[in-house]
Design a protein around this motif. Sequence first.
Motif, PDB file in Angstrom:
ATOM      1  N   TYR A 195     -12.493 -13.444 -31.679  1.00 47.16           N
ATOM      2  CA  TYR A 195     -13.085 -12.738 -32.824  1.00 47.16           C
ATOM      3  C   TYR A 195     -13.315 -11.265 -32.496  1.00 47.16           C
ATOM      4  O   TYR A 195     -13.100 -10.383 -33.338  1.00 47.16           O
ATOM      5  CB  TYR A 195     -14.385 -13.411 -33.254  1.00 47.16           C
ATOM      6  CG  TYR A 195     -14.165 -14.541 -34.225  1.00 47.16           C
ATOM      7  CD1 TYR A 195     -14.145 -14.314 -35.591  1.00 47.16           C
ATOM      8  CD2 TYR A 195     -13.952 -15.841 -33.771  1.00 47.16           C
ATOM      9  CE1 TYR A 195     -13.914 -15.340 -36.491  1.00 47.16           C
ATOM     10  CE2 TYR A 195     -13.720 -16.883 -34.655  1.00 47.16           C
ATOM     11  CZ  TYR A 195     -13.704 -16.630 -36.017  1.00 47.16           C
ATOM     12  OH  TYR A 195     -13.458 -17.656 -36.898  1.00 47.16           O
ATOM     13  N   LYS A 196     -13.773 -10.983 -31.273  1.00 50.88           N
ATOM     14  CA  LYS A 196     -13.965  -9.591 -30.867  1.00 50.88           C
ATOM     15  C   LYS A 196     -12.633  -8.854 -30.795  1.00 50.88           C
ATOM     16  O   LYS A 196     -12.539  -7.665 -31.141  1.00 50.88           O
ATOM     17  CB  LYS A 196     -14.687  -9.532 -29.512  1.00 50.88           C
ATOM     18  CG  LYS A 196     -16.186  -9.732 -29.601  1.00 50.88           C
ATOM     19  CD  LYS A 196     -16.832  -8.623 -30.420  1.00 50.88           C
ATOM     20  CE  LYS A 196     -18.339  -8.706 -30.424  1.00 50.88           C
ATOM     21  NZ  LYS A 196     -18.942  -7.642 -31.277  1.00 50.88           N
ATOM     22  N   MET A 197     -11.595  -9.536 -30.329  1.00 48.04           N
ATOM     23  CA  MET A 197     -10.264  -8.920 -30.293  1.00 48.04           C
ATOM     24  C   MET A 197      -9.787  -8.611 -31.708  1.00 48.04           C
ATOM     25  O   MET A 197      -9.161  -7.576 -31.954  1.00 48.04           O
ATOM     26  CB  MET A 197      -9.272  -9.831 -29.577  1.00 48.04           C
ATOM     27  CG  MET A 197      -9.489  -9.959 -28.077  1.00 48.04           C
ATOM     28  SD  MET A 197      -9.147  -8.452 -27.148  1.00 48.04           S
ATOM     29  CE  MET A 197      -7.353  -8.531 -26.998  1.00 48.04           C
ATOM     30  N   LYS A 198     -10.086  -9.489 -32.648  1.00 50.16           N
ATOM     31  CA  LYS A 198      -9.724  -9.234 -34.048  1.00 50.16           C
ATOM     32  C   LYS A 198     -10.393  -7.956 -34.551  1.00 50.16           C
ATOM     33  O   LYS A 198      -9.782  -7.151 -35.261  1.00 50.16           O
ATOM     34  CB  LYS A 198     -10.103 -10.422 -34.922  1.00 50.16           C
ATOM     35  CG  LYS A 198      -9.812 -10.212 -36.406  1.00 50.16           C
ATOM     36  CD  LYS A 198     -10.047 -11.472 -37.206  1.00 50.16           C
ATOM     37  CE  LYS A 198     -11.505 -11.815 -37.344  1.00 50.16           C
ATOM     38  NZ  LYS A 198     -12.197 -10.961 -38.359  1.00 50.16           N
ATOM     39  N   GLU A 199     -11.656  -7.768 -34.164  1.00 53.43           N
ATOM     40  CA  GLU A 199     -12.358  -6.547 -34.559  1.00 53.43           C
ATOM     41  C   GLU A 199     -11.668  -5.304 -34.006  1.00 53.43           C
ATOM     42  O   GLU A 199     -11.728  -4.231 -34.603  1.00 53.43           O
ATOM     43  CB  GLU A 199     -13.806  -6.593 -34.066  1.00 53.43           C
ATOM     44  CG  GLU A 199     -14.673  -7.607 -34.785  1.00 53.43           C
ATOM     45  CD  GLU A 199     -16.093  -7.643 -34.237  1.00 53.43           C
ATOM     46  OE1 GLU A 199     -16.435  -6.736 -33.426  1.00 53.43           O
ATOM     47  OE2 GLU A 199     -16.851  -8.558 -34.598  1.00 53.43           O
ATOM     48  N   LYS A 200     -11.008  -5.479 -32.863  1.00 56.73           N
ATOM     49  CA  LYS A 200     -10.286  -4.368 -32.242  1.00 56.73           C
ATOM     50  C   LYS A 200      -8.823  -4.336 -32.665  1.00 56.73           C
ATOM     51  O   LYS A 200      -7.999  -3.672 -32.049  1.00 56.73           O
ATOM     52  CB  LYS A 200     -10.410  -4.465 -30.715  1.00 56.73           C
ATOM     53  CG  LYS A 200     -11.835  -4.247 -30.212  1.00 56.73           C
ATOM     54  CD  LYS A 200     -11.910  -4.386 -28.707  1.00 56.73           C
ATOM     55  CE  LYS A 200     -13.321  -4.079 -28.209  1.00 56.73           C
ATOM     56  NZ  LYS A 200     -13.676  -2.652 -28.427  1.00 56.73           N
ATOM     57  N   ASP A 246      -6.273  -3.643 -22.394  1.00 59.88           N
ATOM     58  CA  ASP A 246      -7.407  -2.702 -22.383  1.00 59.88           C
ATOM     59  C   ASP A 246      -8.539  -3.207 -23.276  1.00 59.88           C
ATOM     60  O   ASP A 246      -9.724  -3.113 -22.914  1.00 59.88           O
ATOM     61  CB  ASP A 246      -6.957  -1.317 -22.848  1.00 59.88           C
ATOM     62  CG  ASP A 246      -6.152  -0.565 -21.789  1.00 59.88           C
ATOM     63  OD1 ASP A 246      -6.158  -1.007 -20.622  1.00 59.88           O
ATOM     64  OD2 ASP A 246      -5.523   0.450 -22.143  1.00 59.88           O
ATOM     65  N   GLN A 247      -8.186  -3.738 -24.451  1.00 57.12           N
ATOM     66  CA  GLN A 247      -9.221  -4.263 -25.353  1.00 57.12           C
ATOM     67  C   GLN A 247      -9.887  -5.493 -24.739  1.00 57.12           C
ATOM     68  O   GLN A 247     -11.109  -5.657 -24.814  1.00 57.12           O
ATOM     69  CB  GLN A 247      -8.615  -4.625 -26.717  1.00 57.12           C
ATOM     70  CG  GLN A 247      -7.797  -3.555 -27.389  1.00 57.12           C
ATOM     71  CD  GLN A 247      -8.420  -2.190 -27.332  1.00 57.12           C
ATOM     72  OE1 GLN A 247      -9.546  -1.980 -27.786  1.00 57.12           O
ATOM     73  NE2 GLN A 247      -7.701  -1.231 -26.765  1.00 57.12           N
ATOM     74  N   LEU A 248      -9.095  -6.344 -24.119  1.00 59.25           N
ATOM     75  CA  LEU A 248      -9.637  -7.539 -23.472  1.00 59.25           C
ATOM     76  C   LEU A 248     -10.575  -7.157 -22.334  1.00 59.25           C
ATOM     77  O   LEU A 248     -11.658  -7.741 -22.173  1.00 59.25           O
ATOM     78  CB  LEU A 248      -8.487  -8.413 -22.951  1.00 59.25           C
ATOM     79  CG  LEU A 248      -8.878  -9.716 -22.261  1.00 59.25           C
ATOM     80  CD1 LEU A 248      -9.613 -10.643 -23.222  1.00 59.25           C
ATOM     81  CD2 LEU A 248      -7.641 -10.409 -21.696  1.00 59.25           C
ATOM     82  N   ASP A 249     -10.183  -6.179 -21.552  1.00 57.30           N
ATOM     83  CA  ASP A 249     -10.999  -5.697 -20.433  1.00 57.30           C
ATOM     84  C   ASP A 249     -12.359  -5.227 -20.941  1.00 57.30           C
ATOM     85  O   ASP A 249     -13.408  -5.560 -20.374  1.00 57.30           O
ATOM     86  CB  ASP A 249     -10.255  -4.559 -19.731  1.00 57.30           C
ATOM     87  CG  ASP A 249     -11.036  -3.985 -18.552  1.00 57.30           C
ATOM     88  OD1 ASP A 249     -11.864  -4.710 -17.962  1.00 57.30           O
ATOM     89  OD2 ASP A 249     -10.806  -2.799 -18.229  1.00 57.30           O
ATOM     90  N   GLU A 250     -12.341  -4.471 -22.012  1.00 54.29           N
ATOM     91  CA  GLU A 250     -13.589  -3.938 -22.573  1.00 54.29           C
ATOM     92  C   GLU A 250     -14.506  -5.064 -23.035  1.00 54.29           C
ATOM     93  O   GLU A 250     -15.725  -5.032 -22.798  1.00 54.29           O
ATOM     94  CB  GLU A 250     -13.251  -3.004 -23.735  1.00 54.29           C
ATOM     95  CG  GLU A 250     -14.446  -2.264 -24.308  1.00 54.29           C
ATOM     96  CD  GLU A 250     -14.034  -1.294 -25.404  1.00 54.29           C
ATOM     97  OE1 GLU A 250     -14.810  -1.168 -26.379  1.00 54.29           O
ATOM     98  OE2 GLU A 250     -12.954  -0.689 -25.299  1.00 54.29           O
ATOM     99  N   ILE A 251     -13.942  -6.070 -23.673  1.00 56.00           N
ATOM    100  CA  ILE A 251     -14.758  -7.190 -24.166  1.00 56.00           C
ATOM    101  C   ILE A 251     -15.319  -8.005 -23.010  1.00 56.00           C
ATOM    102  O   ILE A 251     -16.507  -8.367 -22.988  1.00 56.00           O
ATOM    103  CB  ILE A 251     -13.919  -8.075 -25.109  1.00 56.00           C
ATOM    104  CG1 ILE A 251     -13.605  -7.310 -26.391  1.00 56.00           C
ATOM    105  CG2 ILE A 251     -14.662  -9.371 -25.441  1.00 56.00           C
ATOM    106  CD1 ILE A 251     -12.560  -7.976 -27.266  1.00 56.00           C
ATOM    107  N   GLU A 256     -16.953 -18.849 -24.994  1.00 57.05           N
ATOM    108  CA  GLU A 256     -16.567 -17.480 -24.654  1.00 57.05           C
ATOM    109  C   GLU A 256     -15.175 -17.148 -25.188  1.00 57.05           C
ATOM    110  O   GLU A 256     -14.925 -16.036 -25.675  1.00 57.05           O
ATOM    111  CB  GLU A 256     -16.613 -17.292 -23.130  1.00 57.05           C
ATOM    112  CG  GLU A 256     -18.003 -17.347 -22.523  1.00 57.05           C
ATOM    113  CD  GLU A 256     -18.541 -18.761 -22.324  1.00 57.05           C
ATOM    114  OE1 GLU A 256     -19.651 -18.906 -21.791  1.00 57.05           O
ATOM    115  OE2 GLU A 256     -17.859 -19.737 -22.709  1.00 57.05           O
ATOM    116  N   ALA A 257     -14.269 -18.120 -25.104  1.00 63.07           N
ATOM    117  CA  ALA A 257     -12.909 -17.897 -25.613  1.00 63.07           C
ATOM    118  C   ALA A 257     -12.937 -17.633 -27.115  1.00 63.07           C
ATOM    119  O   ALA A 257     -12.258 -16.731 -27.619  1.00 63.07           O
ATOM    120  CB  ALA A 257     -12.022 -19.103 -25.299  1.00 63.07           C
TER     121      ALA A 257
END
Length: 499
Positions: free
Chosen positions: A390-395, A427-432, A384-385
């Motif tokens: 990678y998802k944070m990079k997309e954001k 905020d980005q972390l919360d969304e993911i 998950e980490a």
Amino acid sequence: MCELYSKQDTLALRRKHIAPSCKVFFAADPIKIVRAQGQYMFDEKGEQYLDCINNVAHVGHCHPEVVKAAQKQMGLLNTNSRFLHDNIVEYAKRLSATLPDKLSVCYFTNSGSEANDLALRLARQFRGHQDVITLDHAYHGHLSSLIEISPYKFQKGKDVKKEFVHVAPAPDTYRGKYREDHTDPASAYADEVKKIIDEAHNSGRKIAAFIAESMQSCGGQIIPPAGYFQKVAEYVHRAGGVFIADEVQVGFGRVGTHFWSFQMFGEDFVPDIVTMGKPMGNGHPVACVVTTKEIAEAFSSSGMEYFNTYGGNPVSSAVGLAVLDVIENEDLQGNATRVGNYLTKLLNKQKAKHTLIGDIRGVGLFTGIDLVKDHQERTPATAEAQHIIYKMKEKRVLLSADGPHRNVLKIKPPMCFTEEDAKFMVDQLDEILTGLEEAVGAKTESVISENTPCRTKMPEEAHSELLSDGSLDPKENPSRKRNGLCTDKHSLLSKRLKT
């Protein structure tokens, strides 16, 4: 923006000419950075990324005052450090002024690894002892002498622990041997060091040094319990050894309340040797060892001259002085406190909201988010980490994951990081995290049965990242299973994580 090659050509040339053991961030889908400013980095397409990784660009990428100082001195003189010059003595004076009085003698080097290697030489020469006590999961540099005392590295390779190296438990009160419910974890962890010393003495060995980061970084953003270092120093000194505080990653005001991280543990704790590096030159290669006159004189008495061609050269010293000026003039230490407190407040709200977050720990702009599959077992949420970074990079937010299980999100941005940056990142972390938990919740009933074997498949990107430095494949980690069955709904996440 000027590029020599397209991104694909750069990747191809890197594969051809750069050693395969030299990894890049986000190895499965690397970003090509062509410029940076402050706390932001920009790729070849002009896309802006919030940098939460770079504790090297300490006062901000390409800070104009640091750049100006380097250019000015480079245009005037740069030479061998054996020539008499004002910059090196002025820099040594300024650095010493930030430290306790007894730490007043400087040796300049070019990297944190060089500094820690020299610290070991000083310690061993001081009383003629050889053995070193290090912490589990510690990393102190890439030289052979440092790989030997870095379990973070030697436990992943084929090297065996040398007989002169002794590994003490990391003073981790979240997932370590003695946790937050222990009545006195500081004494309990320090007693582990005392036990090592006693066993070494019984085997006819002598302790030269205990070395530790003031806060473990690669070990998972670990902050030792209050009183631990004092007790360890007492035991080490009694054994004739010295205490080395590695401030390479955590020094220069990053904790906010103090200039050096070891200072936050109290005025009654003063190391014998302090090493520093990464942030010193804001990206320029400069590092230092600071010690006492007594230890420096013992080193000199060996008859061997210490000489480092570039250590403390006029340009490096000018850059280092400019960094000190910017920290002071822009109140970056105060900023670390203000923004760090705000960030911790935001993250604790996320912890109350998201079951994946097991622990938030940190001081100033040095923070770790420990991700877990379940709170009771504290099972590391490794896949998950990796998915999250990678998802944070997309954001357009750059984070890394570290720790023994690669499940701790590390936040150590440039010191000019703002409250607005902190809120954007959270905020980005919360969304993911919300998306992950919703995805799992929606499929739980259709996937889980009481006797369903736990067959998790890690996303390709996360798997590549985990194996990039020789880490064990988490699919082989027994903590991910209990009697062959899935232990909780989060173990399904790696089936769902598609980036």
